[in-house]
Design a protein around this motif. Structure first.
Motif, PDB file in Angstrom:
ATOM      1  N   GLY A 129       0.807  -1.145   0.170  1.00  0.00           N
ATOM      2  CA  GLY A 129       0.031   0.148   0.001  1.00  0.00           C
ATOM      3  C   GLY A 129       0.686   1.555  -0.021  1.00  0.00           C
ATOM      4  N   TYR A 130       2.196   1.200   0.187  1.00  0.00           N
ATOM      5  CA  TYR A 130       2.856   2.274   0.534  1.00  0.00           C
ATOM      6  C   TYR A 130       2.843   3.044  -1.030  1.00  0.00           C
ATOM      7  CZ  TYR A 130       6.939   5.408   0.853  1.00  0.00           C
ATOM      8  OH  TYR A 130       7.846   6.453   0.614  1.00  0.00           O
ATOM      9  N   GLY A 131       3.176   2.488  -1.913  1.00  0.00           N
ATOM     10  CA  GLY A 131       3.258   3.344  -3.191  1.00  0.00           C
ATOM     11  C   GLY A 131       1.880   4.113  -3.637  1.00  0.00           C
ATOM     12  N   ILE A 132       0.678   3.291  -3.358  1.00  0.00           N
ATOM     13  CA  ILE A 132      -0.698   4.338  -3.637  1.00  0.00           C
ATOM     14  C   ILE A 132      -0.681   5.534  -2.573  1.00  0.00           C
ATOM     15  CG2 ILE A 132      -3.063   4.137  -3.322  1.00  0.00           C
ATOM     16  CD1 ILE A 132      -2.061   0.791  -3.658  1.00  0.00           C
ATOM     17  N   ASP A 133      -0.202   5.110  -1.223  1.00  0.00           N
ATOM     18  CA  ASP A 133      -0.292   6.459  -0.384  1.00  0.00           C
ATOM     19  C   ASP A 133       0.472   7.297  -1.021  1.00  0.00           C
ATOM     20  OD1 ASP A 133      -2.098   4.634   1.201  1.00  0.00           O
ATOM     21  OD2 ASP A 133      -0.496   4.360   2.579  1.00  0.00           O
ATOM     22  N   TYR A 134       1.749   7.044  -1.322  1.00  0.00           N
ATOM     23  CA  TYR A 134       2.717   8.102  -1.739  1.00  0.00           C
ATOM     24  C   TYR A 134       2.006   8.667  -2.939  1.00  0.00           C
ATOM     25  CZ  TYR A 134       7.203   9.912  -3.636  1.00  0.00           C
ATOM     26  OH  TYR A 134       8.137  10.910  -4.072  1.00  0.00           O
ATOM     27  N   ILE A 135       1.673   8.223  -3.837  1.00  0.00           N
ATOM     28  CA  ILE A 135       0.988   8.816  -5.169  1.00  0.00           C
ATOM     29  C   ILE A 135      -0.261   9.884  -4.519  1.00  0.00           C
ATOM     30  CG2 ILE A 135      -0.482   8.535  -7.134  1.00  0.00           C
ATOM     31  CD1 ILE A 135       1.221   6.105  -7.662  1.00  0.00           C
ATOM     32  N   MET A 136      -1.036   9.166  -3.767  1.00  0.00           N
ATOM     33  CA  MET A 136      -2.195  10.017  -3.465  1.00  0.00           C
ATOM     34  C   MET A 136      -1.477  11.272  -2.506  1.00  0.00           C
ATOM     35  SD  MET A 136      -4.841   8.433  -4.614  1.00  0.00           S
ATOM     36  CE  MET A 136      -6.126   9.378  -3.722  1.00  0.00           C
ATOM     37  N   ARG A 137      -0.515  11.270  -1.948  1.00  0.00           N
ATOM     38  CA  ARG A 137      -0.138  12.522  -1.321  1.00  0.00           C
ATOM     39  C   ARG A 137       0.866  13.192  -2.169  1.00  0.00           C
ATOM     40  NH1 ARG A 137       1.465   9.010   4.187  1.00  0.00           N
ATOM     41  NH2 ARG A 137      -0.720   8.876   4.799  1.00  0.00           N
ATOM     42  N   ASN A 138       1.503  12.866  -2.855  1.00  0.00           N
ATOM     43  CA  ASN A 138       2.315  13.590  -3.592  1.00  0.00           C
ATOM     44  C   ASN A 138       2.449  13.570  -5.105  1.00  0.00           C
ATOM     45  OD1 ASN A 138       4.511  13.840  -1.475  1.00  0.00           O
ATOM     46  ND2 ASN A 138       4.444  11.595  -1.718  1.00  0.00           N
ATOM     47  N   SER A 139       1.124  13.160  -5.824  1.00  0.00           N
ATOM     48  CA  SER A 139       0.947  13.454  -7.301  1.00  0.00           C
ATOM     49  C   SER A 139      -0.212  14.591  -7.405  1.00  0.00           C
ATOM     50  CB  SER A 139       0.584  11.798  -7.935  1.00  0.00           C
ATOM     51  OG  SER A 139       1.746  11.340  -7.850  1.00  0.00           O
ATOM     52  N   CYS A 140      -0.033  14.809  -8.512  1.00  0.00           N
ATOM     53  CA  CYS A 140      -1.434  15.893  -8.655  1.00  0.00           C
ATOM     54  C   CYS A 140      -2.479  15.130  -9.636  1.00  0.00           C
ATOM     55  CB  CYS A 140      -0.730  17.021  -9.618  1.00  0.00           C
ATOM     56  SG  CYS A 140      -2.006  18.386 -10.034  1.00  0.00           S
ATOM     57  N   ILE A 141      -3.275  14.607  -8.660  1.00  0.00           N
ATOM     58  CA  ILE A 141      -4.468  13.785  -9.430  1.00  0.00           C
ATOM     59  C   ILE A 141      -5.656  14.655  -9.701  1.00  0.00           C
ATOM     60  CG2 ILE A 141      -6.297  12.102  -9.143  1.00  0.00           C
ATOM     61  CD1 ILE A 141      -3.941  10.580  -7.618  1.00  0.00           C
ATOM     62  N   SER A 142      -6.171  14.953 -10.877  1.00  0.00           N
ATOM     63  CA  SER A 142      -6.949  16.041 -11.212  1.00  0.00           C
ATOM     64  C   SER A 142      -8.212  15.454 -11.710  1.00  0.00           C
ATOM     65  CB  SER A 142      -6.500  16.962 -12.132  1.00  0.00           C
ATOM     66  OG  SER A 142      -6.100  16.411 -13.380  1.00  0.00           O
ATOM     67  N   THR A 143      -8.506  13.985 -11.481  1.00  0.00           N
ATOM     68  CA  THR A 143      -9.799  13.477 -11.879  1.00  0.00           C
ATOM     69  C   THR A 143     -10.924  13.412 -10.837  1.00  0.00           C
ATOM     70  OG1 THR A 143      -8.861  11.249 -11.502  1.00  0.00           O
ATOM     71  CG2 THR A 143      -8.640  12.255 -13.609  1.00  0.00           C
ATOM     72  N   GLU A 144     -12.247  13.058 -11.413  1.00  0.00           N
ATOM     73  CA  GLU A 144     -13.037  12.879 -10.215  1.00  0.00           C
ATOM     74  C   GLU A 144     -12.856  11.598  -9.582  1.00  0.00           C
ATOM     75  OE1 GLU A 144     -17.184  13.960 -11.963  1.00  0.00           O
ATOM     76  OE2 GLU A 144     -15.977  13.056 -13.731  1.00  0.00           O
ATOM     77  N   TYR A 145     -12.374  10.509 -10.250  1.00  0.00           N
ATOM     78  CA  TYR A 145     -12.422   9.161  -9.239  1.00  0.00           C
ATOM     79  C   TYR A 145     -11.011   8.616  -9.568  1.00  0.00           C
ATOM     80  CZ  TYR A 145     -17.407   9.837  -9.833  1.00  0.00           C
ATOM     81  OH  TYR A 145     -18.640   9.870  -9.710  1.00  0.00           O
ATOM     82  N   VAL A 146     -10.541   7.793  -8.800  1.00  0.00           N
ATOM     83  CA  VAL A 146      -9.421   7.016  -8.604  1.00  0.00           C
ATOM     84  C   VAL A 146      -9.930   5.668  -8.341  1.00  0.00           C
ATOM     85  CG1 VAL A 146      -7.343   6.712  -7.286  1.00  0.00           C
ATOM     86  CG2 VAL A 146      -8.106   8.975  -7.404  1.00  0.00           C
ATOM     87  N   CYS A 147      -9.055   4.904  -9.504  1.00  0.00           N
ATOM     88  CA  CYS A 147      -9.321   3.298  -9.157  1.00  0.00           C
ATOM     89  C   CYS A 147      -7.884   2.751  -9.118  1.00  0.00           C
ATOM     90  CB  CYS A 147      -9.919   2.877 -10.490  1.00  0.00           C
ATOM     91  SG  CYS A 147      -9.930   0.997 -10.839  1.00  0.00           S
ATOM     92  N   GLN A 148      -7.820   1.811  -8.099  1.00  0.00           N
ATOM     93  CA  GLN A 148      -6.501   1.052  -7.846  1.00  0.00           C
ATOM     94  C   GLN A 148      -6.425  -0.488  -8.123  1.00  0.00           C
ATOM     95  OE1 GLN A 148      -5.388  -1.468  -5.236  1.00  0.00           O
ATOM     96  NE2 GLN A 148      -3.372  -1.264  -6.428  1.00  0.00           N
ATOM     97  N   LEU A 149      -5.736  -0.794  -9.049  1.00  0.00           N
ATOM     98  CA  LEU A 149      -5.367  -2.203  -9.643  1.00  0.00           C
ATOM     99  C   LEU A 149      -4.229  -2.593  -9.155  1.00  0.00           C
ATOM    100  CD1 LEU A 149      -6.735  -2.133 -13.306  1.00  0.00           C
ATOM    101  CD2 LEU A 149      -8.185  -3.167 -11.320  1.00  0.00           C
ATOM    102  N   HIS A 150      -4.033  -3.796  -8.904  1.00  0.00           N
ATOM    103  CA  HIS A 150      -2.745  -4.720  -8.841  1.00  0.00           C
ATOM    104  C   HIS A 150      -2.524  -5.287  -9.959  1.00  0.00           C
ATOM    105  CE1 HIS A 150      -2.296  -4.687  -4.367  1.00  0.00           C
ATOM    106  NE2 HIS A 150      -3.684  -4.856  -4.181  1.00  0.00           N
TER     107      HIS A 150
END
Length: 118
Positions: free
Chosen positions: A72-93
Motif C-alpha cells: 500500500g505504500y506506493g498508493i499512499d505515496y501517489i495520493m499524497r504527492n501526485s497531482c491527481i485531477s480526475t473525479e475518481y481514482v481506481c487502484q488495480l494490482h
C-alpha cells in the motif's frame, strides 16, 4: 457528460503482468470515461529502468517510483504527492485485468446515482 478517472496500477518486478494489465485497461476503455494511468512502481533498478523505457513516452501514463516498503505504500505515496485531477481514482494490482468496457463505467455510475462519497 464524461467522467474522469485516474487508474493507479501497483507494480513490483512483474513486467509481463504490467504489460497485460495496461493492454486490458486500454482495450476496455469506455467512451464516457476519460482515463489516465499512474504506474506505482516499487521494483528494483533493473526492472524500473525497463518500465521507464517502455512507458515513459506514453501520453496516458505516468510512472512513479517509490520504495518497496509494502504493497500500500506506493498508493499512499501517489495520493499524497501526485497531482491527481480526475473525479475518481481506481487502484488495480498488476495481476488484475479488466474484461469488459463497463469495468469502470458501472461502479462510477452507481456512485453518481447514489451520491456516494469516499
Amino acid at each position: 457528460m464524461k467522467s474522469s478517472c485516474t487508474i493507479i496500477i501497483s507494480h513490483f518486478n512483474s513486467l509481463p503482468f504490467l504489460r497485460a494489465c495496461i493492454r486490458q485497461v486500454r482495450k476496455y476503455k469506455h467512451e464516457n470515461i476519460r482515463q489516465n494511468i499512474i504506474i506505482s512502481d516499487q521494483s528494483g533498478e533493473g526492472i524500473y529502468d525497463e518500465v521507464i523505457y517502455e512507458f515513459e513516452n506514453e501520453k496516458d501514463i505516468i510512472v512513479v517510483h517509490s520504495q518497496p516498503l509494502y504493497s500500500g505504500y506506493g498508493i499512499d505515496y501517489i495520493m499524497r504527492n501526485s497531482c491527481i485531477s480526475t473525479e475518481y481514482v481506481c487502484q488495480l494490482h498488476v495481476d488484475c485485468f479488466p474484461i469488459h468496457k463497463n469495468w469502470l463505467y458501472m461502479p462510477i455510475g452507481l456512485m453518481k446515482e447514489n451520491d456516494f462519497k469516499f
